[in-house]
Design a protein around this motif. Structure first.
Motif, mmCIF file in Angstrom:
data_model
loop_
_atom_site.group_PDB
_atom_site.id
_atom_site.type_symbol
_atom_site.label_atom_id
_atom_site.label_comp_id
_atom_site.label_asym_id
_atom_site.label_seq_id
_atom_site.Cartn_x
_atom_site.Cartn_y
_atom_site.Cartn_z
ATOM 1 N N ALA A 1 39.461 -5.124 -14.327
ATOM 2 C CA ALA A 1 39.553 -6.415 -13.255
ATOM 3 C C ALA A 1 38.895 -7.444 -14.239
ATOM 4 N N THR A 2 37.617 -7.260 -15.045
ATOM 5 C CA THR A 2 36.952 -8.238 -15.570
ATOM 6 C C THR A 2 37.904 -8.781 -16.879
ATOM 7 N N ALA A 3 38.378 -7.727 -17.675
ATOM 8 C CA ALA A 3 39.198 -8.151 -18.706
ATOM 9 C C ALA A 3 40.276 -9.070 -18.217
ATOM 10 N N PHE A 4 41.156 -8.644 -17.352
ATOM 11 C CA PHE A 4 42.285 -9.504 -16.936
ATOM 12 C C PHE A 4 42.009 -10.765 -16.156
ATOM 13 N N THR A 5 40.788 -10.748 -15.470
ATOM 14 C CA THR A 5 40.290 -12.083 -14.827
ATOM 15 C C THR A 5 40.083 -12.704 -15.866
ATOM 16 N N TRP A 6 39.500 -12.625 -17.148
ATOM 17 C CA TRP A 6 38.906 -13.562 -18.325
ATOM 18 C C TRP A 6 40.498 -13.960 -18.732
ATOM 19 N N ILE A 7 41.425 -13.175 -18.819
ATOM 20 C CA ILE A 7 42.758 -13.751 -19.331
ATOM 21 C C ILE A 7 43.345 -14.840 -18.211
ATOM 22 N N ALA A 8 43.375 -14.561 -17.122
ATOM 23 C CA ALA A 8 43.763 -15.234 -15.984
ATOM 24 C C ALA A 8 43.040 -16.770 -16.031
ATOM 25 N N VAL A 9 41.959 -16.691 -16.359
ATOM 26 C CA VAL A 9 40.986 -17.927 -16.191
ATOM 27 C C VAL A 9 41.647 -18.754 -17.576
ATOM 28 N N GLY A 10 41.825 -18.354 -18.704
ATOM 29 C CA GLY A 10 42.350 -18.893 -19.778
ATOM 30 C C GLY A 10 43.837 -19.523 -19.390
ATOM 31 N N MET A 11 44.653 -18.549 -18.646
ATOM 32 C CA MET A 11 46.095 -19.166 -17.988
ATOM 33 C C MET A 11 45.977 -20.159 -17.285
ATOM 34 N N GLY A 12 44.873 -20.232 -16.245
ATOM 35 C CA GLY A 12 44.705 -21.319 -15.338
ATOM 36 C C GLY A 12 44.309 -22.586 -15.984
ATOM 37 N N CYS B 1 40.489 -3.025 -22.855
ATOM 38 C CA CYS B 1 39.643 -4.098 -22.136
ATOM 39 C C CYS B 1 38.953 -4.825 -22.763
ATOM 40 N N LEU B 2 38.056 -4.253 -23.958
ATOM 41 C CA LEU B 2 36.977 -4.935 -24.480
ATOM 42 C C LEU B 2 37.899 -6.125 -25.332
ATOM 43 N N GLY B 3 39.185 -5.652 -25.925
ATOM 44 C CA GLY B 3 39.899 -6.640 -26.669
ATOM 45 C C GLY B 3 40.431 -7.884 -25.761
ATOM 46 N N LEU B 4 41.080 -7.504 -24.643
ATOM 47 C CA LEU B 4 41.519 -8.642 -23.723
ATOM 48 C C LEU B 4 40.244 -9.310 -23.074
ATOM 49 N N GLY B 5 39.349 -8.747 -22.874
ATOM 50 C CA GLY B 5 38.152 -9.534 -22.359
ATOM 51 C C GLY B 5 37.521 -10.357 -23.205
ATOM 52 N N ALA B 6 37.541 -9.997 -24.469
ATOM 53 C CA ALA B 6 36.871 -10.962 -25.584
ATOM 54 C C ALA B 6 37.983 -12.097 -25.935
ATOM 55 N N LEU B 7 39.229 -11.698 -25.865
ATOM 56 C CA LEU B 7 40.129 -12.745 -26.196
ATOM 57 C C LEU B 7 40.196 -13.610 -25.068
ATOM 58 N N GLY B 8 40.187 -13.243 -23.639
ATOM 59 C CA GLY B 8 40.234 -14.205 -22.525
ATOM 60 C C GLY B 8 38.966 -14.916 -22.435
ATOM 61 N N TYR B 9 37.563 -14.464 -22.862
ATOM 62 C CA TYR B 9 36.533 -14.938 -22.963
ATOM 63 C C TYR B 9 36.666 -16.251 -23.937
ATOM 64 N N ARG B 10 36.964 -15.872 -25.174
ATOM 65 C CA ARG B 10 36.972 -16.747 -26.203
ATOM 66 C C ARG B 10 38.005 -18.067 -25.945
ATOM 67 N N TRP B 11 39.047 -17.671 -25.258
ATOM 68 C CA TRP B 11 40.476 -18.464 -24.836
ATOM 69 C C TRP B 11 39.726 -19.420 -23.756
ATOM 70 N N SER B 12 39.257 -19.101 -22.763
ATOM 71 C CA SER B 12 38.579 -19.578 -21.636
ATOM 72 C C SER B 12 37.670 -20.784 -22.185
ATOM 73 N N THR B 13 36.474 -20.281 -22.693
ATOM 74 C CA THR B 13 35.518 -21.099 -23.112
ATOM 75 C C THR B 13 35.969 -21.996 -23.972
ATOM 76 N N SER B 14 36.692 -21.950 -24.932
ATOM 77 C CA SER B 14 37.223 -22.841 -25.991
ATOM 78 C C SER B 14 38.078 -24.164 -25.173
ATOM 79 N N LEU B 15 38.809 -23.703 -24.018
ATOM 80 C CA LEU B 15 39.421 -24.655 -23.331
ATOM 81 C C LEU B 15 38.480 -25.482 -22.329
ATOM 82 N N PHE B 16 37.457 -24.846 -21.962
ATOM 83 C CA PHE B 16 36.580 -25.371 -20.979
ATOM 84 C C PHE B 16 35.562 -26.426 -21.787
#
Length: 263
Positions: A160-171, A243-258
């Protein structure tokens, strides 16, 4: 107060904000929750006998198919929840509240953390509700130990955490809520083409790689092994890597956009 204490306090405030939003707009949460429940009832009571006979290669046994099906439905519930997060983040971006938060004396990361933690909590709550329905129609996990139950809960939280970070980046990358909802569709479609309903070995050769080389299939096989007390094999560490890969990707993507300066 230390920087860590301020970050925790601001994240808690943002978490309460997102939970209040979920309570005020229950239709999105209900739609996400009802889909796996409807699929569970459909595949058990309409297709259950046929599917169990096809998988087992013998007589129909609906109880066996319930045991096979439920882990996939639980992961499908986890996959559907982040779609609401993508829509919520996109609304925050387009309505200007993110711009307001950027000007306030709050920890910048708390805005995203509030969305992620709120979504994970909603996902776990949805899993518990879907699991209660599964138990009511006959699912049993008598072979699982307490440690395996705790590992199953940890697995669901990690996915859930990994895919949520991806979803935050999508949003954050979407121009509006409708686009965010469309961008999050793969998170709901991937479980449908995984091993949730039938084993990968039973699929046509040309389709099998699509189901096998994606994050939901090893996660489902790991959860199935934990709940049913069967062998997990390589699925456990493959799930952790995904999960680690998707979570790290989503976190990096989301924070860079933010952190990007608004245009």
């Amino acid at each position: 107060m230390s920087a860590l204490s301020l970050a925790a306090q601001d994240s808690s405030t943002m978490l309460r904000r997102n939970l209040l939003h979920a309570r005020r707009y229950p239709s999105l949460t209900l739609n996400i929750l009802l889909t796996p429940i409807v699929l569970l009832l459909l595949f058990v009571y309409v297709f259950g006998d046929v599917m169990s006979a096809g998988i087992g290669g013998g007589g129909a046994d609906r109880a066996d198919y319930i045991a096979y099906l439920v882990p996939g439905i639980l992961l499908m519930t986890i996959g559907a929840t982040p779609a609401g997060t993508a829509v919520s983040v996109s609304m925050d971006m387009t309505e200007g509240i993110i711009a307001r938060f950027r000007t306030m004396a709050i920890h910048r990361g708390s805005v995203l953390v509030g969305h992620v933690v709120g979504s994970v909590l909603q996902g776990i709550l949805s899993v518990l509700l879907v699991g209660a329905v599964a138990v009511a129609i006959g699912f049993r996990s008598t072979d699982a130990t307490v440690l395996e139950w705790l590992a199953a809960l940890g697995l669901l939280t990690m996915v859930a955490t990994a895919f949520t970070w991806i979803a935050v980046g999508m949003g954050m990358a979407s121009p509006n809520a409708e686009a965010a909802s469309n961008n999050a569709l793969p998170l709901m479609i991937l479980p449908l083409i995984s091993s949730a309903f039938v084993p990968v070995d039973a699929m046509p050769g040309w389709f099998r790689p699509i189901a096998e080389y994606q994050p939901f299939t090893p996660a489902i096989e790991t959860l199935r092994g934990l709940l049913l007390g069967s062998a997990i094999g390589d699925s456990g560490w493959i799930t952790v890597v995904w999960c680690l890969g998707l979570g790290a990707l989503g976190y990096r993507w989301s924070t860079s956009l933010f952190n990007r300066d608004p245009e």
